[in-house]
Design a protein around this motif. Sequence first.
Motif, PDB file in Angstrom:
ATOM      1  N   ARG A  68      87.065 -23.779  32.456  1.00 23.82           N
ATOM      2  CA  ARG A  68      86.237 -24.533  31.518  1.00 23.82           C
ATOM      3  C   ARG A  68      86.954 -25.830  31.168  1.00 23.82           C
ATOM      4  NH1 ARG A  68      83.366 -22.850  25.775  1.00 23.82           N
ATOM      5  NH2 ARG A  68      85.478 -22.450  25.037  1.00 23.82           N
ATOM      6  N   VAL A  69      86.298 -26.938  31.511  1.00 25.95           N
ATOM      7  CA  VAL A  69      86.863 -28.253  31.251  1.00 25.95           C
ATOM      8  C   VAL A  69      86.191 -28.870  30.036  1.00 25.95           C
ATOM      9  CG1 VAL A  69      87.487 -28.609  33.663  1.00 25.95           C
ATOM     10  CG2 VAL A  69      85.239 -29.346  32.864  1.00 25.95           C
ATOM     11  N   ASN A  70      86.779 -29.920  29.542  1.00 22.30           N
ATOM     12  CA  ASN A  70      86.281 -30.603  28.367  1.00 22.30           C
ATOM     13  C   ASN A  70      85.016 -31.411  28.678  1.00 22.30           C
ATOM     14  OD1 ASN A  70      88.394 -30.314  25.977  1.00 22.30           O
ATOM     15  ND2 ASN A  70      89.547 -30.393  27.896  1.00 22.30           N
ATOM     16  N   PRO A  71      84.264 -31.834  27.665  1.00 22.79           N
ATOM     17  CA  PRO A  71      83.015 -32.560  27.893  1.00 22.79           C
ATOM     18  C   PRO A  71      83.234 -33.834  28.709  1.00 22.79           C
ATOM     19  CG  PRO A  71      83.125 -31.808  25.625  1.00 22.79           C
ATOM     20  CD  PRO A  71      84.473 -31.538  26.230  1.00 22.79           C
ATOM     21  N   PRO A  72      82.279 -34.194  29.555  1.00 24.24           N
ATOM     22  CA  PRO A  72      82.431 -35.344  30.460  1.00 24.24           C
ATOM     23  C   PRO A  72      82.673 -36.675  29.758  1.00 24.24           C
ATOM     24  CG  PRO A  72      80.599 -33.975  31.150  1.00 24.24           C
ATOM     25  CD  PRO A  72      81.032 -33.459  29.814  1.00 24.24           C
ATOM     26  N   GLU A  73      82.279 -36.789  28.508  1.00 26.62           N
ATOM     27  CA  GLU A  73      82.425 -38.054  27.782  1.00 26.62           C
ATOM     28  C   GLU A  73      83.855 -38.285  27.283  1.00 26.62           C
ATOM     29  OE1 GLU A  73      80.315 -35.647  27.033  1.00 26.62           O
ATOM     30  OE2 GLU A  73      78.404 -36.454  27.771  1.00 26.62           O
ATOM     31  N   LYS A  96      79.718 -28.373  26.774  1.00 24.39           N
ATOM     32  CA  LYS A  96      78.784 -29.286  26.102  1.00 24.39           C
ATOM     33  C   LYS A  96      78.105 -30.249  27.077  1.00 24.39           C
ATOM     34  CE  LYS A  96      81.410 -28.831  21.831  1.00 24.39           C
ATOM     35  NZ  LYS A  96      82.350 -27.843  22.401  1.00 24.39           N
ATOM     36  N   ALA A  97      77.642 -29.695  28.189  1.00 28.12           N
ATOM     37  CA  ALA A  97      76.945 -30.500  29.193  1.00 28.12           C
ATOM     38  C   ALA A  97      75.619 -31.001  28.630  1.00 28.12           C
ATOM     39  CB  ALA A  97      76.696 -29.670  30.449  1.00 28.12           C
ATOM     40  N   GLU A  98      75.377 -32.293  28.778  1.00 26.65           N
ATOM     41  CA  GLU A  98      74.153 -32.876  28.244  1.00 26.65           C
ATOM     42  C   GLU A  98      73.510 -33.873  29.213  1.00 26.65           C
ATOM     43  OE1 GLU A  98      75.189 -32.819  23.445  1.00 26.65           O
ATOM     44  OE2 GLU A  98      75.301 -34.701  24.571  1.00 26.65           O
ATOM     45  N   ARG A 102      75.791 -37.717  34.422  1.00 25.65           N
ATOM     46  CA  ARG A 102      77.245 -37.501  34.406  1.00 25.65           C
ATOM     47  C   ARG A 102      77.621 -36.290  35.249  1.00 25.65           C
ATOM     48  NH1 ARG A 102      80.329 -40.270  30.614  1.00 25.65           N
ATOM     49  NH2 ARG A 102      79.165 -41.444  29.038  1.00 25.65           N
ATOM     50  N   ILE A 103      76.850 -35.224  35.140  1.00 21.61           N
ATOM     51  CA  ILE A 103      77.155 -34.018  35.914  1.00 21.61           C
ATOM     52  C   ILE A 103      76.984 -34.292  37.408  1.00 21.61           C
ATOM     53  CG2 ILE A 103      76.515 -31.608  36.332  1.00 21.61           C
ATOM     54  CD1 ILE A 103      77.858 -32.129  33.625  1.00 21.61           C
ATOM     55  N   ALA A 104      75.967 -35.042  37.780  1.00 25.39           N
ATOM     56  CA  ALA A 104      75.715 -35.361  39.184  1.00 25.39           C
ATOM     57  C   ALA A 104      76.852 -36.171  39.794  1.00 25.39           C
ATOM     58  CB  ALA A 104      74.396 -36.109  39.325  1.00 25.39           C
ATOM     59  N   ARG A 105      77.572 -36.938  38.961  1.00 27.40           N
ATOM     60  CA  ARG A 105      78.641 -37.790  39.471  1.00 27.40           C
ATOM     61  C   ARG A 105      79.984 -37.073  39.606  1.00 27.40           C
ATOM     62  NH1 ARG A 105      76.320 -42.003  35.998  1.00 27.40           N
ATOM     63  NH2 ARG A 105      77.925 -41.570  34.426  1.00 27.40           N
ATOM     64  N   ILE A 106      80.047 -35.802  39.230  1.00 29.65           N
ATOM     65  CA  ILE A 106      81.304 -35.056  39.355  1.00 29.65           C
ATOM     66  C   ILE A 106      81.681 -34.930  40.831  1.00 29.65           C
ATOM     67  CG2 ILE A 106      82.357 -32.770  39.050  1.00 29.65           C
ATOM     68  CD1 ILE A 106      80.793 -32.516  36.456  1.00 29.65           C
ATOM     69  N   LEU A 131      70.237 -30.018  39.659  1.00 27.90           N
ATOM     70  CA  LEU A 131      71.303 -30.725  40.371  1.00 27.90           C
ATOM     71  C   LEU A 131      71.887 -29.872  41.492  1.00 27.90           C
ATOM     72  CD1 LEU A 131      73.139 -32.291  37.303  1.00 27.90           C
ATOM     73  CD2 LEU A 131      71.544 -33.424  38.858  1.00 27.90           C
ATOM     74  N   ASP A 132      72.159 -30.480  42.620  1.00 27.67           N
ATOM     75  CA  ASP A 132      72.658 -29.748  43.780  1.00 27.67           C
ATOM     76  C   ASP A 132      74.052 -29.171  43.568  1.00 27.67           C
ATOM     77  OD1 ASP A 132      70.343 -30.217  45.215  1.00 27.67           O
ATOM     78  OD2 ASP A 132      71.124 -32.010  46.213  1.00 27.67           O
ATOM     79  N   ASN A 133      74.873 -29.820  42.744  1.00 27.75           N
ATOM     80  CA  ASN A 133      76.242 -29.332  42.563  1.00 27.75           C
ATOM     81  C   ASN A 133      76.349 -28.256  41.489  1.00 27.75           C
ATOM     82  OD1 ASN A 133      75.699 -31.120  40.469  1.00 27.75           O
ATOM     83  ND2 ASN A 133      77.773 -31.972  40.412  1.00 27.75           N
ATOM     84  N   VAL A 134      75.237 -27.925  40.844  1.00 24.48           N
ATOM     85  CA  VAL A 134      75.225 -26.897  39.805  1.00 24.48           C
ATOM     86  C   VAL A 134      74.831 -25.552  40.401  1.00 24.48           C
ATOM     87  CG1 VAL A 134      74.040 -26.095  37.719  1.00 24.48           C
ATOM     88  CG2 VAL A 134      74.777 -28.476  37.906  1.00 24.48           C
ATOM     89  N   SER A 135      75.669 -24.553  40.193  1.00 24.90           N
ATOM     90  CA  SER A 135      75.381 -23.216  40.712  1.00 24.90           C
ATOM     91  C   SER A 135      74.925 -22.252  39.633  1.00 24.90           C
ATOM     92  CB  SER A 135      76.618 -22.632  41.405  1.00 24.90           C
ATOM     93  OG  SER A 135      77.670 -22.442  40.473  1.00 24.90           O
TER      94      SER A 135
END
Length: 274
Positions: A68-73, A96-98, A102-106, A131-135
């Motif tokens: 578990r990583v910290n929020p992308p912001e 706290k994914a929102e 941002r998630i797509a750019r990981i 999103l394709d990278n979300v499982s």
Amino acid sequence: MTPTAARFHLGPALLFCPGDRPERYRKAMDRADAVILDLEDAVAGTDKAVARGHLIESELDPERVIVRVNPPETDAFTADLATLSQTDYRRIMVAKAESPKRIARIDARFEVVVLCETAKGVAQSDRLAALDNVSALMWGAEDLVASLGGSSSRKPNGRYRDIARYARARVLLAAGARGKAAIDAVHLDIDDTKRLTIEASDAAASGFAATACIHPSQVAIIRAAYRPDEKTVSWARAVLAAAQQERGVFAFEGRMVDEPVLRHARGVLERARR
């Protein structure tokens, strides 16, 4: 089902472990189906750098680890991913994914579990699931209620308030609509095993793939809740066998059977197999 979703088969009990407690890493993984090494809420800001160092030095099976990583912001998120690039751990849970953008750019090397635990995150769950990278998607009750200005996700009798139940259902539906796995929230009252049993059983029956937990004593309860009993497994095998001899809708043990019922039966056997 997308390739990332197809990989998310860790088992029903996912145990959180503070990232700054490396002596617990191996024990947590051994006691649960997978361990969630937490670099966010479980670690004080002043200890996050130390926790990242422990993560680099750890030698766990990466297939059974979520970080578990910290929020992308946050700057901490950037530091977390830089740390993970020095390890073999490639499955992350984004706190706290929102923002779908941002998630797509990981970094594409990482498989992402989004944690929808704010009002905005739950409202964006449909887009996050696409999103394709979300499982997988997980939801969280306490941060959600806090983001709304509330004080508690549960009523005095221990049951979730309506807003928490709505968020739970919405995240499950968003995940299911995109063929992604859904993870149920942690139960914070460790001694309330009765409520945990009820909620884990409901999660399994509703379609959640797993339930997160915060204490090793909760693992056995969750596993038992997700494991179909022998009577249910026998019914599933029998109705699927009967379907091989029938065409279309048919009656079995006094019940009408059509394709949705057969899908339930296949799901029971899949859970039993896992």
